[in-house]
Design a protein around this motif. Structure first.
Motif, PDB file in Angstrom:
ATOM      1  N   ASP A   1     -75.190 -26.599  -0.091  1.00  0.00           N
ATOM      2  CA  ASP A   1     -75.637 -27.639   0.348  1.00  0.00           C
ATOM      3  C   ASP A   1     -74.857 -28.720  -0.658  1.00  0.00           C
ATOM      4  OD1 ASP A   1     -77.938 -29.469   1.280  1.00  0.00           O
ATOM      5  OD2 ASP A   1     -78.097 -29.986  -0.607  1.00  0.00           O
ATOM      6  N   ILE A   2     -74.453 -29.858   0.268  1.00  0.00           N
ATOM      7  CA  ILE A   2     -73.465 -30.796  -0.172  1.00  0.00           C
ATOM      8  C   ILE A   2     -74.108 -31.801  -1.185  1.00  0.00           C
ATOM      9  CG2 ILE A   2     -71.969 -32.812   0.249  1.00  0.00           C
ATOM     10  CD1 ILE A   2     -70.651 -30.418   1.101  1.00  0.00           C
ATOM     11  N   ASP A   3     -75.307 -31.982  -0.915  1.00  0.00           N
ATOM     12  CA  ASP A   3     -76.241 -33.145  -1.706  1.00  0.00           C
ATOM     13  C   ASP A   3     -76.745 -32.310  -3.119  1.00  0.00           C
ATOM     14  OD1 ASP A   3     -76.160 -35.215   0.110  1.00  0.00           O
ATOM     15  OD2 ASP A   3     -77.824 -34.333   1.128  1.00  0.00           O
ATOM     16  N   SER A   4     -77.001 -30.895  -3.059  1.00  0.00           N
ATOM     17  CA  SER A   4     -77.365 -30.351  -4.305  1.00  0.00           C
ATOM     18  C   SER A   4     -75.970 -30.258  -4.933  1.00  0.00           C
ATOM     19  CB  SER A   4     -77.818 -29.026  -3.815  1.00  0.00           C
ATOM     20  OG  SER A   4     -78.100 -28.222  -5.087  1.00  0.00           O
ATOM     21  N   THR A   5     -74.907 -30.056  -4.519  1.00  0.00           N
ATOM     22  CA  THR A   5     -73.484 -29.730  -5.266  1.00  0.00           C
ATOM     23  C   THR A   5     -73.235 -31.259  -5.817  1.00  0.00           C
ATOM     24  OG1 THR A   5     -72.762 -28.089  -3.735  1.00  0.00           O
ATOM     25  CG2 THR A   5     -71.122 -29.207  -5.215  1.00  0.00           C
ATOM     26  N   PHE A   6     -73.525 -32.301  -5.261  1.00  0.00           N
ATOM     27  CA  PHE A   6     -73.252 -33.629  -5.607  1.00  0.00           C
ATOM     28  C   PHE A   6     -74.122 -33.918  -6.785  1.00  0.00           C
ATOM     29  CE2 PHE A   6     -73.996 -38.213  -5.511  1.00  0.00           C
ATOM     30  CZ  PHE A   6     -72.822 -38.695  -6.056  1.00  0.00           C
ATOM     31  N   ALA A   7     -75.407 -33.650  -6.639  1.00  0.00           N
ATOM     32  CA  ALA A   7     -76.182 -33.980  -7.793  1.00  0.00           C
ATOM     33  C   ALA A   7     -75.901 -33.153  -8.865  1.00  0.00           C
ATOM     34  CB  ALA A   7     -77.759 -33.364  -7.295  1.00  0.00           C
ATOM     35  N   SER A   8     -75.346 -31.948  -9.006  1.00  0.00           N
ATOM     36  CA  SER A   8     -74.995 -31.392 -10.300  1.00  0.00           C
ATOM     37  C   SER A   8     -73.597 -31.986 -10.676  1.00  0.00           C
ATOM     38  CB  SER A   8     -74.631 -29.760  -9.917  1.00  0.00           C
ATOM     39  OG  SER A   8     -75.704 -29.037  -9.626  1.00  0.00           O
ATOM     40  N   TYR A   9     -72.791 -32.332  -9.709  1.00  0.00           N
ATOM     41  CA  TYR A   9     -71.441 -33.095 -10.239  1.00  0.00           C
ATOM     42  C   TYR A   9     -71.865 -34.362 -10.921  1.00  0.00           C
ATOM     43  CZ  TYR A   9     -66.579 -34.431  -9.417  1.00  0.00           C
ATOM     44  OH  TYR A   9     -65.442 -34.693  -9.759  1.00  0.00           O
ATOM     45  N   ARG A  10     -72.987 -34.963 -10.178  1.00  0.00           N
ATOM     46  CA  ARG A  10     -73.070 -36.227 -10.968  1.00  0.00           C
ATOM     47  C   ARG A  10     -73.817 -36.223 -12.329  1.00  0.00           C
ATOM     48  NH1 ARG A  10     -76.583 -38.595  -7.185  1.00  0.00           N
ATOM     49  NH2 ARG A  10     -78.373 -37.483  -7.949  1.00  0.00           N
TER      50      ARG A  10
END
Length: 125
Positions: free
Chosen positions: A16-25
């Motif tokens: 999931d892109i949003d989940s991956t982005f949340a971890s990245y952030r």
């Protein structure tokens, strides 16, 4: 540290892109907390070749993650840099001759990548 370079996410691009982005952030926030004076360079994930694309790992999804990552840049101490224009073919895919697996660039390409870094980073004293 004076400069920190981050390039993450290609192995998670099928998630999931949003989940991956949340971890990245969260990672970027953690880096900032531990190195408040460092310049942070968030690097776009490189595209894959046309032939390496699947329904989950493809340049459309890579672009979606890259776009989200770019929003973290404040252009004062956090910068977004994108090497894809250097390595893409005319259709926006990783140039096939730069890779043996369609995803990772060959060691022979590292000098070109290194030269590019020198153009898109800020000198520090």
């Amino acid at each position: 540290y004076k400069k920190i370079y981050v390039m993450l996410g290609i192995n998670e691009i099928g998630n999931d892109i949003d989940s991956t982005f949340a971890s990245y952030r969260g990672l970027v926030e953690n880096i900032r907390a531990k190195a408040p004076d460092a310049l942070i360079f968030l690097q776009a994930n490189m595209h894959v070749t046309f032939d390496a694309q699947t329904s989950f790992i493809n340049n459309e999804r890579i672009n979606a993650l890259n776009q989200k990552v770019s929003t973290l840049a404040d252009k004062m101490s956090i910068f977004y840099i994108d090497v894809n224009p250097v390595f893409d073919d005319a259709d926006g895919n990783l140039e096939a001759g730069y890779t043996s697996d369609g995803v990772h660039v060959l060691a022979s390409i590292y000098q070109k990548w290194s030269d590019w870094y020198c153009l898109y980073t800020i000198p520090t004293t």
